[in-house]
Design a protein around this motif. Structure first.
Motif, PDB file in Angstrom:
ATOM      1  N   PHE A   1      -5.212   4.897  -4.681  1.00  0.00           N
ATOM      2  CA  PHE A   1      -3.961   4.141  -4.741  1.00  0.00           C
ATOM      3  C   PHE A   1      -3.304   4.083  -3.368  1.00  0.00           C
ATOM      4  O   PHE A   1      -2.863   3.024  -2.903  1.00  0.00           O
ATOM      5  CB  PHE A   1      -2.988   4.764  -5.741  1.00  0.00           C
ATOM      6  N   ARG A   2      -3.233   5.235  -2.712  1.00  0.00           N
ATOM      7  CA  ARG A   2      -2.566   5.297  -1.409  1.00  0.00           C
ATOM      8  C   ARG A   2      -3.238   4.369  -0.398  1.00  0.00           C
ATOM      9  O   ARG A   2      -2.568   3.681   0.380  1.00  0.00           O
ATOM     10  CB  ARG A   2      -2.576   6.743  -0.910  1.00  0.00           C
ATOM     11  N   GLN A   3      -4.556   4.337  -0.418  1.00  0.00           N
ATOM     12  CA  GLN A   3      -5.296   3.499   0.513  1.00  0.00           C
ATOM     13  C   GLN A   3      -5.037   2.017   0.250  1.00  0.00           C
ATOM     14  O   GLN A   3      -4.768   1.234   1.168  1.00  0.00           O
ATOM     15  CB  GLN A   3      -6.802   3.799   0.403  1.00  0.00           C
ATOM     16  N   VAL A   4      -5.107   1.619  -1.034  1.00  0.00           N
ATOM     17  CA  VAL A   4      -4.878   0.213  -1.374  1.00  0.00           C
ATOM     18  C   VAL A   4      -3.445  -0.188  -1.052  1.00  0.00           C
ATOM     19  O   VAL A   4      -3.187  -1.274  -0.508  1.00  0.00           O
ATOM     20  CB  VAL A   4      -5.204  -0.041  -2.859  1.00  0.00           C
ATOM     21  N   PHE A   5      -2.489   0.676  -1.375  1.00  0.00           N
ATOM     22  CA  PHE A   5      -1.089   0.358  -1.107  1.00  0.00           C
ATOM     23  C   PHE A   5      -0.844   0.169   0.392  1.00  0.00           C
ATOM     24  O   PHE A   5      -0.202  -0.794   0.814  1.00  0.00           O
ATOM     25  CB  PHE A   5      -0.166   1.454  -1.647  1.00  0.00           C
ATOM     26  N   SER A   6      -1.347   1.095   1.196  1.00  0.00           N
ATOM     27  CA  SER A   6      -1.063   1.060   2.636  1.00  0.00           C
ATOM     28  C   SER A   6      -1.745  -0.103   3.338  1.00  0.00           C
ATOM     29  O   SER A   6      -1.243  -0.596   4.352  1.00  0.00           O
ATOM     30  CB  SER A   6      -1.477   2.378   3.282  1.00  0.00           C
ATOM     31  N   THR A   7      -2.877  -0.579   2.806  1.00  0.00           N
ATOM     32  CA  THR A   7      -3.609  -1.646   3.483  1.00  0.00           C
ATOM     33  C   THR A   7      -3.354  -3.029   2.898  1.00  0.00           C
ATOM     34  O   THR A   7      -3.414  -4.025   3.622  1.00  0.00           O
ATOM     35  CB  THR A   7      -5.129  -1.362   3.432  1.00  0.00           C
ATOM     36  N   GLU A   8      -3.042  -3.102   1.590  1.00  0.00           N
ATOM     37  CA  GLU A   8      -2.913  -4.404   0.947  1.00  0.00           C
ATOM     38  C   GLU A   8      -1.500  -4.750   0.501  1.00  0.00           C
ATOM     39  O   GLU A   8      -1.106  -5.921   0.525  1.00  0.00           O
ATOM     40  CB  GLU A   8      -3.850  -4.483  -0.263  1.00  0.00           C
ATOM     41  N   ILE A   9      -0.742  -3.744   0.085  1.00  0.00           N
ATOM     42  CA  ILE A   9       0.581  -4.020  -0.488  1.00  0.00           C
ATOM     43  C   ILE A   9       1.680  -3.866   0.561  1.00  0.00           C
ATOM     44  O   ILE A   9       2.468  -4.796   0.792  1.00  0.00           O
ATOM     45  CB  ILE A   9       0.865  -3.093  -1.682  1.00  0.00           C
ATOM     46  N   ALA A  10       1.761  -2.704   1.186  1.00  0.00           N
ATOM     47  CA  ALA A  10       2.854  -2.418   2.124  1.00  0.00           C
ATOM     48  C   ALA A  10       3.004  -3.463   3.228  1.00  0.00           C
ATOM     49  O   ALA A  10       4.139  -3.868   3.534  1.00  0.00           O
ATOM     50  CB  ALA A  10       2.669  -1.026   2.717  1.00  0.00           C
ATOM     51  N   PRO A  11       1.918  -3.936   3.848  1.00  0.00           N
ATOM     52  CA  PRO A  11       2.097  -4.922   4.924  1.00  0.00           C
ATOM     53  C   PRO A  11       2.722  -6.228   4.463  1.00  0.00           C
ATOM     54  O   PRO A  11       3.262  -6.980   5.277  1.00  0.00           O
ATOM     55  CB  PRO A  11       0.653  -5.152   5.420  1.00  0.00           C
ATOM     56  N   GLN A  12       2.658  -6.517   3.157  1.00  0.00           N
ATOM     57  CA  GLN A  12       3.183  -7.779   2.644  1.00  0.00           C
ATOM     58  C   GLN A  12       4.571  -7.637   2.014  1.00  0.00           C
ATOM     59  O   GLN A  12       5.132  -8.625   1.524  1.00  0.00           O
ATOM     60  CB  GLN A  12       2.215  -8.361   1.607  1.00  0.00           C
ATOM     61  N   LEU A  13       5.110  -6.442   2.008  1.00  0.00           N
ATOM     62  CA  LEU A  13       6.466  -6.248   1.488  1.00  0.00           C
ATOM     63  C   LEU A  13       7.482  -6.639   2.550  1.00  0.00           C
ATOM     64  O   LEU A  13       7.257  -6.446   3.742  1.00  0.00           O
ATOM     65  CB  LEU A  13       6.662  -4.791   1.050  1.00  0.00           C
ATOM     66  N   SER A  14       8.594  -7.190   2.108  1.00  0.00           N
ATOM     67  CA  SER A  14       9.601  -7.675   3.052  1.00  0.00           C
ATOM     68  C   SER A  14      10.390  -6.517   3.646  1.00  0.00           C
ATOM     69  O   SER A  14      10.359  -5.388   3.146  1.00  0.00           O
ATOM     70  CB  SER A  14      10.574  -8.622   2.338  1.00  0.00           C
TER      71      SER A  14
ATOM     72  N   LEU B   1       1.926  15.250  -2.261  1.00  0.00           N
ATOM     73  CA  LEU B   1       2.694  14.021  -2.470  1.00  0.00           C
ATOM     74  C   LEU B   1       3.850  13.913  -1.479  1.00  0.00           C
ATOM     75  O   LEU B   1       4.124  12.840  -0.934  1.00  0.00           O
ATOM     76  CB  LEU B   1       3.227  13.962  -3.899  1.00  0.00           C
ATOM     77  N   LEU B   2       4.545  15.027  -1.246  1.00  0.00           N
ATOM     78  CA  LEU B   2       5.679  15.017  -0.312  1.00  0.00           C
ATOM     79  C   LEU B   2       5.220  14.735   1.114  1.00  0.00           C
ATOM     80  O   LEU B   2       5.896  14.030   1.872  1.00  0.00           O
ATOM     81  CB  LEU B   2       6.433  16.345  -0.383  1.00  0.00           C
ATOM     82  N   ALA B   3       4.074  15.280   1.483  1.00  0.00           N
ATOM     83  CA  ALA B   3       3.537  15.011   2.816  1.00  0.00           C
ATOM     84  C   ALA B   3       3.200  13.523   2.966  1.00  0.00           C
ATOM     85  O   ALA B   3       3.482  12.903   4.002  1.00  0.00           O
ATOM     86  CB  ALA B   3       2.296  15.872   3.066  1.00  0.00           C
ATOM     87  N   ALA B   4       2.613  12.946   1.911  1.00  0.00           N
ATOM     88  CA  ALA B   4       2.292  11.523   1.945  1.00  0.00           C
ATOM     89  C   ALA B   4       3.559  10.673   1.976  1.00  0.00           C
ATOM     90  O   ALA B   4       3.631   9.663   2.685  1.00  0.00           O
ATOM     91  CB  ALA B   4       1.437  11.165   0.726  1.00  0.00           C
ATOM     92  N   LEU B   5       4.562  11.088   1.214  1.00  0.00           N
ATOM     93  CA  LEU B   5       5.830  10.355   1.190  1.00  0.00           C
ATOM     94  C   LEU B   5       6.510  10.394   2.552  1.00  0.00           C
ATOM     95  O   LEU B   5       7.034   9.383   3.030  1.00  0.00           O
ATOM     96  CB  LEU B   5       6.751  10.940   0.119  1.00  0.00           C
ATOM     97  N   GLU B   6       6.513  11.552   3.183  1.00  0.00           N
ATOM     98  CA  GLU B   6       7.124  11.673   4.505  1.00  0.00           C
ATOM     99  C   GLU B   6       6.442  10.734   5.497  1.00  0.00           C
ATOM    100  O   GLU B   6       7.099  10.034   6.275  1.00  0.00           O
ATOM    101  CB  GLU B   6       7.027  13.114   5.008  1.00  0.00           C
ATOM    102  N   GLN B   7       5.127  10.685   5.451  1.00  0.00           N
ATOM    103  CA  GLN B   7       4.379   9.808   6.347  1.00  0.00           C
ATOM    104  C   GLN B   7       4.718   8.337   6.074  1.00  0.00           C
ATOM    105  O   GLN B   7       4.913   7.547   7.003  1.00  0.00           O
ATOM    106  CB  GLN B   7       2.881  10.053   6.182  1.00  0.00           C
ATOM    107  N   GLU B   8       4.802   7.970   4.798  1.00  0.00           N
ATOM    108  CA  GLU B   8       5.113   6.591   4.431  1.00  0.00           C
ATOM    109  C   GLU B   8       6.523   6.217   4.866  1.00  0.00           C
ATOM    110  O   GLU B   8       6.762   5.108   5.370  1.00  0.00           O
ATOM    111  CB  GLU B   8       4.968   6.406   2.919  1.00  0.00           C
ATOM    112  N   CYS B   9       7.479   7.127   4.673  1.00  0.00           N
ATOM    113  CA  CYS B   9       8.871   6.864   5.060  1.00  0.00           C
ATOM    114  C   CYS B   9       8.988   6.641   6.561  1.00  0.00           C
ATOM    115  O   CYS B   9       9.676   5.721   7.020  1.00  0.00           O
ATOM    116  CB  CYS B   9       9.772   8.025   4.636  1.00  0.00           C
ATOM    117  N   GLN B  10       8.335   7.497   7.323  1.00  0.00           N
ATOM    118  CA  GLN B  10       8.405   7.364   8.779  1.00  0.00           C
ATOM    119  C   GLN B  10       7.773   6.057   9.236  1.00  0.00           C
ATOM    120  O   GLN B  10       8.316   5.366  10.108  1.00  0.00           O
ATOM    121  CB  GLN B  10       7.728   8.563   9.435  1.00  0.00           C
ATOM    122  N   ALA B  11       6.651   5.704   8.646  1.00  0.00           N
ATOM    123  CA  ALA B  11       5.976   4.470   9.036  1.00  0.00           C
ATOM    124  C   ALA B  11       6.815   3.247   8.669  1.00  0.00           C
ATOM    125  O   ALA B  11       6.927   2.295   9.458  1.00  0.00           O
ATOM    126  CB  ALA B  11       4.605   4.399   8.358  1.00  0.00           C
TER     127      ALA B  11
END
Length: 459
Positions: A57-70, A15-25
């Motif tokens: 969840f991670r896949q759906v969030f990164s492709t469908e949700i995150a790009p549409q967040l302000s 989870l921490l590795a995934a979080l670090e990647q998400e934060c950097q992106a």
């Protein structure tokens, strides 16, 4: 298929590795990400019977949700009064989730003591008397609800009515306000006093500030025993401050409860001190302020302060065997709306500890300088009109009548570009654009980008 048991869930290392990647992106995207995304939408889904697992969840969030967040956490989101989450507060908020403390009462951890110290530090930050105590809330709306309910309780006490116990049926009260924030009007409704119950006090000419002569007249005319005055420091559009010294004097003369909504305007006190525009706020019976605005901690965090903690307790306390308290001090569940409460004090405590008064003051001054830079450009431009001199961190302007631009159309095009985000407003009956600077990330180059975009739209 995954079940909710420790051996079937992803490890914290994963989870921490995934979080670090998400934060950097996410942080890398802030300069290029759309500041607002008005066309966003979510793909309809039916809830599945089967467990999809973390990776799904991670896949759906990164492709469908995150790009549409302000990019509201970035430096060019200037709608409302929106702060970003500073780095230390962000880390502290991760810890809040990790440790998952329920700060309803003390006796089982140090979390309640951290909140009490954070509240004490807030009173010291704003040079308020030590008599003020309070509680952290979900935001200024919840804090204003407490303000309305505590005022209601005190008005009832003077009439021999315990409103928290028996309700408002026999309560005699009158609420006075000039330009209350929408959250304060909402709070009056939630407290049972009524959204339309308040008496309109006149404003000073070309201002949203209360006309204290009119307030004095209306208080004198009111024969009822229960008087409540709602004052502003500062108003949401004009950034106008009521004369709190005079308002407080009138409230004492007429035995009225004074609640001051200082959600973001109280931060002016860091620049000008107790003798500035907030002079007299220390005389209030209760105060609302927000930490997720100009203190730049993550959502959600507001603060309710009062010099009458016993009235706050009488308003919110409920006795029940399973809520028995072993803490030497009153538990927070007896001082606020929630029983179960997130450890939202930790990011505030961390911010105050890490940055100190000087660091926070410097950040406030940067935002004020940025607002003035935009206001000066608007004032000198042919395409736009500065509708009100910039008083702090909010710039109120409109398209100039000379070039026949429509203000609302300009705002829509500006936000549609995705470069910056501002919000509409009304000033003296005229549609305006309202631009509020309150993010620690904002730099002068962001202001220059906005100026270029405004100039393009006016050309």
């Amino acid at each position: 298929m995954q079940s909710l048991t420790p051996r079937h869930l992803p490890t914290y290392e994963h989870l921490l590795a995934a979080l670090e990647q998400e934060c950097q992106a996410f942080n890398a995207s802030l300069d290029s990400r759309r500041v607002s995304n008005p066309a966003s939408c979510i793909v309809p889904r039916v809830l599945s019977e089967q467990s999809a697992g973390f990776e799904a969840f991670r896949q759906v969030f990164s492709t469908e949700i995150a790009p549409q967040l302000s990019a509201s956490n970035g430096g060019r989101y200037w709608g409302f009064v929106t702060g970003g989450a500073n780095p230390v507060a962000t880390y502290a908020d991760w810890l809040v989730t990790l440790y998952n403390q329920n700060v309803s009462k003390g006796g089982d951890s140090v979390a309640s003591q951290v909140e009490r110290q954070a509240i004490k530090w807030i009173t010291e930050l704003f040079e308020l008397p030590a008599v003020f105590e309070g509680v952290m809330t979900t935001g200024a709306t919840a804090a204003n609800v407490l303000g309305a309910m505590v005022a209601r309780q005190e008005v009832g006490r003077k009439q021999g009515i315990d409103v928290a116990k028996v309700g408002c049926k026999d309560l005699d009260y009158t609420v006075f306000a000039a330009t209350p924030h929408a959250s304060m009007v909402k709070a009056l409704g939630l407290a049972g006093l009524g959204q339309e119950s308040w008496v309109q006090v006149a404003c000073e000419p070309n201002s949203e500030a209360m006309d204290t002569t009119d307030l004095a007249s209306k208080l004198a005319e009111c024969r009822g025993p229960g008087k409540i005055v709602i004052a502003s420091a500062a108003t949401v559009t004009g950034t106008d401050y009521d004369d709190l010294v005079r308002v407080a004097q009138l409230c004492r003369q007429h035995q009225a409860w004074l609640h001051v909504d200082g959600a973001f305007g109280i931060f002016e006190r860091l620049l000008m001190g107790p003798q500035g525009k907030t002079q007299g706020i220390e005389l209030a019976d209760s105060i609302t302020l927000d930490c997720h605005k100009w203190l730049n901690v993550p959502y959600d965090c507001g603060v309710f302060l009062t010099r009458h903690p016993h009235t706050l307790l009488a308003t919110c306390n409920v006795d029940a065997p399973y809520l028995a308290n072993s803490d030497a001090e009153q538990p927070f569940m007896s001082l606020g709306i929630e029983n179960s409460r997130r450890f939202r004090a930790l990011p505030v405590w961390a911010t105050l500890l890490a940055y100190g008064k000087q660091g926070i003051r410097a950040q406030i001054q940067r935002n004020v300088d940025q607002a003035n830079a935009l206001a000066n450009w608007v004032n000198a431009s042919d395409g736009y009109e500065l509708n009100k001199p910039c008083a702090l961190n909010v710039v109120v302007f409109s398209a100039s009548d000379k070039n026949k631009l429509d203000t609302q159309a300009v705002l829509a095009q500006l936000n549609e570009s995705g470069q910056v985000f501002m919000t509409p407003g009304m000033w003296q009956g005229k549609a305006v654009i309202r631009c509020a600077f309150s993010n620690w990330r904002t730099e002068m180059q962001d202001v220059e980008l906005a100026i270029a975009e405004l100039a393009r739209l006016a050309s």
